[in-house]
Design an enzyme around this catalytic site. Structure first.
Site, PDB file in Angstrom:
ATOM      1  N   TYR A 141      25.861  -8.374  -9.443  1.00  0.00           N
ATOM      2  CA  TYR A 141      24.494  -8.485  -8.930  1.00  0.00           C
ATOM      3  C   TYR A 141      23.650  -7.253  -9.254  1.00  0.00           C
ATOM      4  O   TYR A 141      22.435  -7.345  -9.323  1.00  0.00           O
ATOM      5  CB  TYR A 141      24.512  -8.686  -7.411  1.00  0.00           C
ATOM      6  N   LYS A 191      40.522 -11.150 -10.131  1.00  0.00           N
ATOM      7  CA  LYS A 191      40.844 -11.833 -11.390  1.00  0.00           C
ATOM      8  C   LYS A 191      41.504 -10.786 -12.282  1.00  0.00           C
ATOM      9  O   LYS A 191      41.059 -10.484 -13.391  1.00  0.00           O
ATOM     10  CB  LYS A 191      39.559 -12.406 -12.019  1.00  0.00           C
ATOM     11  N   ASP A 223      40.579 -18.077  -9.014  1.00  0.00           N
ATOM     12  CA  ASP A 223      40.656 -19.527  -9.271  1.00  0.00           C
ATOM     13  C   ASP A 223      41.659 -20.186  -8.331  1.00  0.00           C
ATOM     14  O   ASP A 223      41.400 -21.241  -7.750  1.00  0.00           O
ATOM     15  CB  ASP A 223      40.960 -19.829 -10.755  1.00  0.00           C
ATOM     16  N   ASP A 247      30.242 -14.760  -2.995  1.00  0.00           N
ATOM     17  CA  ASP A 247      29.117 -15.702  -2.942  1.00  0.00           C
ATOM     18  C   ASP A 247      29.623 -17.120  -3.157  1.00  0.00           C
ATOM     19  O   ASP A 247      29.298 -18.043  -2.400  1.00  0.00           O
ATOM     20  CB  ASP A 247      28.083 -15.326  -4.017  1.00  0.00           C
ATOM     21  N   ASP A 251      30.374 -20.368  -0.063  1.00  0.00           N
ATOM     22  CA  ASP A 251      29.774 -21.711  -0.009  1.00  0.00           C
ATOM     23  C   ASP A 251      30.875 -22.762   0.115  1.00  0.00           C
ATOM     24  O   ASP A 251      30.752 -23.723   0.873  1.00  0.00           O
ATOM     25  CB  ASP A 251      28.948 -22.008  -1.275  1.00  0.00           C
TER      26      ASP A 251
HETATM   27  C1  IPM Z   1      23.857 -15.792  -0.368  1.00  0.00           C
HETATM   28  C2  IPM Z   1      22.801 -16.325  -1.307  1.00  0.00           C
HETATM   29  C3  IPM Z   1      22.171 -15.164  -2.063  1.00  0.00           C
HETATM   30  C4  IPM Z   1      23.279 -14.441  -2.819  1.00  0.00           C
HETATM   31  C5  IPM Z   1      21.027 -15.586  -3.019  1.00  0.00           C
HETATM   32  C6  IPM Z   1      19.920 -16.288  -2.274  1.00  0.00           C
HETATM   33  C7  IPM Z   1      20.496 -14.433  -3.806  1.00  0.00           C
HETATM   34  O1  IPM Z   1      23.339 -17.280  -2.152  1.00  0.00           O
HETATM   35  O2  IPM Z   1      23.534 -14.953   0.494  1.00  0.00           O
HETATM   36  O3  IPM Z   1      25.001 -16.208  -0.490  1.00  0.00           O
HETATM   37  O4  IPM Z   1      23.649 -14.861  -3.924  1.00  0.00           O
HETATM   38  O5  IPM Z   1      23.787 -13.433  -2.312  1.00  0.00           O
HETATM   39 MG    MG Z   2      25.341 -17.783  -1.735  1.00  0.00          MG
END
Ligand code: IPM
Ligand code: MG
Length: 331
Positions: A141, A191, A223, A247, A251
């Site tokens: 990032y 990784k 993975d 990240d 999710d």
């Molecule tokens: C998160 C989001 C952010 C990230 C985006 C919105 C930049 O996906 O907080 O997980 O990638 O950190």
């Molecule tokens: Mg995210």
């Protein structure tokens, strides 16, 4: 006591869920006779519209003055083709980096009431209770060099994943300290079969582990970790990993519980020269522009981010009250 909270609602459903979270905080503050001083600031797409910058200097100043900052969500489709530096997300990355909150804690917990909303079979959810500890201020990032150069077939996009020993060591210690208060198990995700950053990551994690002889450590390739999360999610207690892996896997983790609208997060780790700790509290979900303005966004992730905030401010009684109400609502 006085609590100075900065709210940065942001874009899309961010404004809706933040409004609900603030209602809850105001109610609890009144109940516990706390003096809640609430300020609102600009970050993300709304900040670009109003000030020309996704992360105005005024917002940074307000965040440094506050005891804690509660954030909604950031991103708008109109900026889809804008370069990274001119996007709403840049505001979010900017505030994380300048405040130095290197540890992002994302708890993933299964609730009986939501068991049928999960894409996983019910029996796999039994006992799911983990925290994804995501390194938040390093890696791909922020690494340089970055950018798009050249033309035609030679046009090239570049990002750099880079970590120092210091960056790996502090997030590792954070993960071990958290594990001590829980089931005493740390899984480090990397990784290392391909990436040098991951080889250093694993080496540093192994060096630090003996400081915590009471905590069990294992390693998973990212993975395989993605697969294990859906195969047997209950095996995990604390997962620690670099920024982008965190990240992606968070999710995946969130939806295991039934809805991405359930996952709160706390971004911590930074201390001001005054000795005060800085904390950003935000849901894991995004700005969901497709459902914004309809009043159907789930505000629970933001409300639970408020609970994480209260716990970090040692307001456990107030946090417990909200948590009980949350459980009742889910039932
Ligand atoms: C998160 C989001 C952010 C990230 C985006 C919105 C930049 O996906 O907080 O997980 O990638 O950190
Ligand atoms: Mg995210």
């Amino acid at each position: 006591m006085q609590l100075k909270v900065l709210a940065l609602p942001g874009d899309g459903i961010g404004t809706e869920v933040t409004a609900e979270g603030i209602r809850v905080l105001r109610h609890v503050a009144k109940k516990f006779k706390h003096d809640l001083v609430l300020t609102e600031g600009l970050l993300g797409g709304i900040a670009i519209h109003k000030t020309g910058s996704p992360y105005p200097a005024e917002t940074e100043r307000l965040a440094l003055e506050a005891d804690a900052t509660v954030m909604g969500a950031f991103g708008l489709p109109e900026f889809d083709n804008a370069p990274p530096a001119m996007r709403p997300e840049k505001g979010l990355l900017g505030i994380r980096k300048t405040l130095g909150v290197y540890a992002n804690l994302r708890p993933v917990k299964a609730y009986d009431a939501l068991i049928d909303s999960s894409p996983l079979k019910n029996h796999l959810l039994k006992g799911v209770d983990m925290i994804i500890v995501r390194e938040l201020t390093g890696g791909l990032y922020y690494g340089t060099p970055r950018g798009i150069t050249g033309v035609g077939d030679e046009e090239r996009g570049t990002n750099t994943m880079t970590y120092t020993r210091m960056e790996i060591a502090r997030i590792t210690r954070m993960a071990f300290h958290l594990a001590r208060k829980r089931r005493k198990k740390v899984t480090s995700v990397d990784k290392s079969n391909v990436l040098e950053t991951s080889q250093l990551w694993r080496k540093v994690v192994l060096e630090i582990a003996p400081e915590f002889p009471d905590v069990q450590l294992d390693h998973l390739l990212v993975d395989n970790a993605a697969m294990q999360l859906v195969l047997k999610p209950s095996q995990f207690d604390i997962l620690v990993m670099e920024n982008m892996f965190g990240d992606i896997l968070s999710d995946e983790g969130s939806v295991i519980t039934g809805s991405i609208g359930m996952l709160p997060s706390a971004s911590i780790g930074a201390q001001l020269p005054s000795g005060a700790w800085v904390g950003l509290y935000e849901p894991v979900h995004g700005s969901a522009p497709d459902i914004a303005g309809k009043g159907i966004a789930n505000p629970l992730a933001l409300i639970m981010s408020g609970v994480m905030m209260l716990r970090h401010l040692h307001e456990d009684t107030a946090a417990d009250k909200i948590k009980n109400a949350y459980n009742a609502v889910l039932e």
